[in-house]
Design a protein around this motif. Structure first.
Motif, short mmCIF file in Angstrom:
data_model
loop_
_atom_site.label_atom_id
_atom_site.label_comp_id
_atom_site.label_asym_id
_atom_site.label_seq_id
_atom_site.Cartn_x
_atom_site.Cartn_y
_atom_site.Cartn_z
N ALA A 1 0.51 3.82 9.48
CA ALA A 1 1.11 4.56 8.71
C ALA A 1 0.95 6.24 9.45
O ALA A 1 1.09 7.16 9.00
CB ALA A 1 0.83 4.70 7.25
N GLU B 1 -2.22 7.46 9.96
CA GLU B 1 -3.45 8.01 9.24
C GLU B 1 -4.57 8.12 10.13
O GLU B 1 -5.65 8.72 10.15
CB GLU B 1 -3.93 7.37 7.89
N GLU C 1 -3.24 1.94 7.26
CA GLU C 1 -3.33 3.22 7.12
C GLU C 1 -3.06 3.64 8.91
O GLU C 1 -2.65 4.51 9.35
CB GLU C 1 -4.97 3.49 7.17
N ARG D 1 -5.90 -2.84 4.38
CA ARG D 1 -5.88 -1.21 4.07
C ARG D 1 -5.99 -0.34 5.42
O ARG D 1 -5.34 0.47 5.70
CB ARG D 1 -6.76 -0.92 2.97
N GLU E 1 0.86 -1.32 -0.10
CA GLU E 1 -0.09 0.13 -0.09
C GLU E 1 1.02 1.22 0.06
O GLU E 1 2.02 1.22 0.62
CB GLU E 1 -1.01 -0.03 1.33
N TRP F 1 1.06 5.26 0.99
CA TRP F 1 0.49 6.24 2.01
C TRP F 1 1.57 7.47 1.87
O TRP F 1 2.73 7.31 2.14
CB TRP F 1 0.18 6.00 3.44
N ARG F 2 1.18 8.62 1.71
CA ARG F 2 2.02 9.89 1.65
C ARG F 2 3.24 9.78 0.93
O ARG F 2 4.31 9.95 1.35
CB ARG F 2 2.51 10.05 3.35
#
Length: 369
Positions: A291, A293, A288, A284, A236, A238-239
């Motif tokens: 990470a 989020e 998230e 996911r 995945e 992220w950012r």
């Protein structure tokens, strides 16, 4: 040379698609002009009206990545093994023909043609490509779906994925499917997902094949990497950073690994793992959370004026402290310490104390090398 081979491959494909019964090497050798010129005539195969090959929108034969055979096959024509075949022109060299035929057959398979091998009643091996096995099923896409496919094909910069995306679009076009990706040509903005980590491709393949991987991983607050044994679930982004989610066999728990912290080579095991993989949505959500989020509270930080714009965008409140510093209240979740470290001296954590301690530990680890 490349054009000659492209023509030879196309003729071989037409023979295999146009026959109603398996054709032996001997028959193919006598039916394709390039083989006849190089090795002499053999037992030709006649293709009558009932077995003609027709290519239309509903029965298109679409080859995969690199179906422009001229570019895909240059390396094969430069193969040293091909030289004896050309030198054997007119000599009927069985060995030279066999080498060329096997290369041609494998090249067609790599381009996406499904070739069956059949043992005849007389013990002679035959080959054919059934048209129903090499025909795309009916596909209907609305305007939005067509546009989404075209845009998605432009996203990947990774070489392997770019080739696969290009091949998929080519097959759809060959089947008569109009695609609207051209609407994005020459635009001011173009979507990209950069993949710079060397670990991405082996991890992607391992996740696809469900094979356990072994790699050295250095946590942000650790001085040295540790070896990890992981059952990969998915990758995945992220950012702008890629993460691997999977099951850590050593810790017997699910874990998330940032690819930029994987050191050395990723090694995969031969045997696939059989443990069930959680639903993609659940995985996911795990990425998230790891990470940073998913917020579980708030943190108070100082940010130097003119810096930390991503942090400012997430701020719940802001106060000017003077002397070139602002105080921000931002959402606090797992992984925030790793993100704050990236801003270096432009960010100072005020509270909570555990977040401040984690950031300091990470900075010390970076300073110690």
């Amino acid at each position: 040379m490349a054009i000659a081979k492209a023509e030879r491959l196309m003729n071989l494909a037409l023979c295999l698609l146009g026959t109603r019964r398996p054709l032996s090497k001997r028959e193919l050798r006598g039916s394709i002009e390039a083989y006849i010129e190089a090795f002499g005539p053999g037992s030709a195969v006649a293709f009558g009206p009932g077995s003609a090959v027709a290519f239309g929108p509903g029965s298109a034969v679409a080859f995969g990545p690199g179906s422009e055979a001229a570019s895909a096959d240059v390396a094969a024509d430069r193969d040293p093994d091909a030289a004896p075949a050309h030198r054997a022109a007119g000599t009927g060299s069985d060995d030279a023909f066999n080498r060329m035929f096997e290369r041609d057959k494998e090249d067609l398979r790599e381009l996406g043609l499904i070739i069956e091998t059949v043992e005849g009643v007389d013990g002679e091996t035959g080959y054919l490509a059934r048209r129903d096995s090499n025909r795309l099923p009916p596909i209907t896409l609305d305007v939005e779906e067509s546009a989404a496919l075209g845009l998605a094909a432009k996203v990947w910069q990774q070489a392997r994925l770019a080739s696969a995306a290009s091949g998929a679009l080519q097959k759809l076009r060959a089947a008569g499917m109009p695609l609207a990706e051209d609407a994005y040509e020459g635009g001011a903005l173009e979507t990209r997902i950069p993949v710079h980590e060397a670990a991405f491709e082996p991890l992607m393949l391992a996740a696809r094949d469900r094979r356990t991987v072994v790699f050295d991983y250095r946590k942000a607050n650790a001085a040295r990497p540790e070896q990890r044994h992981v059952e990969p679930w998915t990758l995945e982004c992220w950012r702008g950073h890629w993460y691997l989610a999977g099951w850590d066999r050593d810790r017997e728990a699910e874990r998330v690994f940032r690819l930029s912290r994987i050191t050395g080579r990723v090694r995969s095991r031969a045997l696939p793992f059989t443990a069930p993989v959680p639903d993609h949505v659940t995985v996911r959500e795990t990425v998230e959370s790891w990470a940073g989020e998913t917020a579980t509270g708030t943190a108070l930080i100082r940010v130097r004026a003119g810096h930390g714009y991503p942090l400012r965008a997430k701020a719940l409140s802001r106060r000017d402290l003077g002397d070139g510093w602002d105080e921000l209240e931002i959402p606090y979740g797992h992984g925030l310490d790793a993100w704050l470290v990236e801003f270096g001296p432009d960010v100072v954590v005020l509270e909570p104390d555990d977040l401040r301690a984690d950031v300091l530990d990470r900075l010390r680890a970076v300073a110690e090398g």
